[in-house]
Design an enzyme around this catalytic site. Structure first.
Site, PDB file in Angstrom:
ATOM      1  N   LYS A 194      -7.522  -4.528  -6.501  1.00 22.75           N
ATOM      2  CA  LYS A 194      -7.224  -5.163  -5.261  1.00 22.75           C
ATOM      3  C   LYS A 194      -8.063  -6.329  -4.811  1.00 22.75           C
ATOM      4  O   LYS A 194      -9.209  -6.063  -4.918  1.00 22.75           O
ATOM      5  CB  LYS A 194      -6.795  -4.173  -4.405  1.00 22.75           C
ATOM      6  N   LYS A 254      -2.926  -6.132  -7.125  1.00 27.14           N
ATOM      7  CA  LYS A 254      -2.544  -6.924  -5.820  1.00 27.14           C
ATOM      8  C   LYS A 254      -3.570  -8.050  -5.429  1.00 27.14           C
ATOM      9  O   LYS A 254      -4.542  -7.636  -5.584  1.00 27.14           O
ATOM     10  CB  LYS A 254      -2.860  -5.760  -4.824  1.00 27.14           C
TER      11      LYS A 254
HETATM   12  C1  PBG Z   1      -4.636  -2.115   3.731  1.00 26.16           C
HETATM   13  C2  PBG Z   1      -3.680  -2.739   3.131  1.00 26.16           C
HETATM   14  C3  PBG Z   1      -3.364  -4.255   3.310  1.00 26.16           C
HETATM   15  C4  PBG Z   1      -2.162  -4.601   2.602  1.00 26.16           C
HETATM   16  C5  PBG Z   1      -2.010  -3.404   1.957  1.00 26.16           C
HETATM   17  N1  PBG Z   1      -2.531  -2.161   2.458  1.00 26.16           N
HETATM   18  C6  PBG Z   1      -4.191  -5.306   4.044  1.00 26.16           C
HETATM   19  C7  PBG Z   1      -5.548  -5.501   3.491  1.00 26.16           C
HETATM   20  O1  PBG Z   1      -6.063  -4.937   2.524  1.00 26.16           O
HETATM   21  O2  PBG Z   1      -6.235  -6.013   4.451  1.00 26.16           O
HETATM   22  C8  PBG Z   1      -1.725  -5.897   2.651  1.00 26.16           C
HETATM   23  C9  PBG Z   1      -0.224  -5.833   1.934  1.00 26.16           C
HETATM   24  C10 PBG Z   1       0.627  -7.226   2.174  1.00 26.16           C
HETATM   25  O3  PBG Z   1      -0.100  -8.301   2.477  1.00 26.16           O
HETATM   26  O4  PBG Z   1       1.664  -7.146   1.925  1.00 26.16           O
HETATM   27  N2  PBG Z   1      -5.148  -1.195   3.112  1.00 26.16           N
END
Ligand code: PBG
Length: 330
Positions: A194, A254
């Protein structure tokens, strides 16, 4: 000319016969934002056609999606400010409405695959995925909270636990705890790679979960000390080996579109299924272009999803899931 590749493109029948990649509705995971209350259906302005739902409005919407062939869903909770604290205790509280929603959904639709989100950010007044102390996101103390959240979610009936927090060692401790509590059949989809991406903006709007200072201490404005640097792919391989060893069942990359090479790499080095998260900013970008008439939704959207599948993702978590299912039906 001996070679004329165009012969293989001369009719739809031939083109379809030799298509290398197929995207089905069954490959898609559809996200829902939920909130406590009744009769809620609030559109998220930066995510057109996506809403926050309360349980009573969510159930009929889910039923409509199931009729379209969607079978996998993920729920993201919006939490009232007064329930947030420094350590995200509401995340595993018996009173947590998110757990109640999961129970109701699984009772109503037992055959579907329901996935959770594990991280502190919806529950934390600081808007970080872990506990903040003296300006630092502390890893090991955060693990205790993630474990409690995961066990509570598994007991509520979630089929897949989705740790999205990027703390070190979380998959292993979550796996151990799930097994200790008898939840040996509950799966883990780790957000393995991520990235600290600029494409999460609309999601943070939807949940009001962006990092923010409350004036009492220094709060880092970004998530760069735990989410990955967009420059790196070897580091994703390192994370992948760790998650495999710690017992992950699926690995997630992601965002998806700027990271197709990462999806490809992980799909080649791992035997686990790779999922890709086509994130909120990627959705917003296409929707904005289509609204302006600059791109055609019905052709650009499936091409985007197909590219993620072609890169090596076996499943795709996407805000386009319902629209794709509707398009296929048409
Ligand atoms: C938080 C989380 C996020 C997303 C999914 N889970 C945001 C972040 O890490 O700040 C983002 C997903 C998206 O932008 O569609 N744990």
């Amino acid at each position: 000319m001996q070679q004329r590749p165009r012969r293989n493109r001369k009719s739809a029948a031939i083109r379809n016969m030799i298509a290398e990649t197929h995207l089905t509705v069954e490959n898609l995971i559809y996200p829902f934002f939920v909130e406590d209350g009744k009769g809620v259906k609030t559109e998220i302005s930066s995510l057109p056609n996506n809403f926050r739902w309360s349980i009573d409005t969510l159930l009929p919407e889910m039923e409509a999606c199931i009729k379209l062939g969607l079978n996998a869903f993920v729920l993201f909770p919006k939490v009232k400010d007064e329930l947030k604290d420094k350590t995200g205790t509401y995340g595993f509280s018996e009173k947590n409405y998110y757990l109640e929603i999961a129970k109701t959904v699984k009772k109503e639709f037992p055959h579907i695959c329901l996935m959770s989100d594990v991280a502190l950010d919806p529950y934390s007044i600081d808007g970080h995925d872990g506990i903040v102390r003296n300006g630092e996101i502390v890893n090991d103390e955060t693990l205790d909270v993630l474990v409690k959240m995961s066990v509570a979610q598994a007991q509520a009936g979630f089929d897949i636990i989705g740790p999205s927090d990027m703390m070190d060692g979380r998959v292993g401790v979550i796996r151990d705890a799930l097994d200790d509590y008898g939840c040996t059949n509950t799966s883990i989809m780790s957000y393995t790679a991520k990235y600290a991406s600029a494409f999460y903006g609309p999601f943070r709007d939807a949940l009001d979960s962006a990092p923010k200072a409350d004036g009492t201490e220094e709060i880092p404005k970004d998530k760069k000390t735990y989410q990955m640097n967009p420059a790196n792919v070897k580091e994703a391989v390192r994370e992948a080996y760790l998650d495999e060893n710690e017992g992950a069942d699926f690995m997630m990359v992601k965002p998806a579109l700027c990271y197709l090479d990462v999806i490809k790499t992980l799909s080649e080095i791992s035997t686990l299924p790779i999922s890709a998260y086509n994130v909120s900013g990627e959705y917003a970008m296409l929707m904005a272009a289509c609204k302006n008439g600059w791109l055609n939704f019905e052709t650009a959207m499936p091409e985007m999803l197909l590219s993620i599948k072609r890169a090596g993702a076996t499943s795709i978590l996407t805000y386009f899931a319902k629209a794709y299912a509707e398009l296929v039906r048409k």
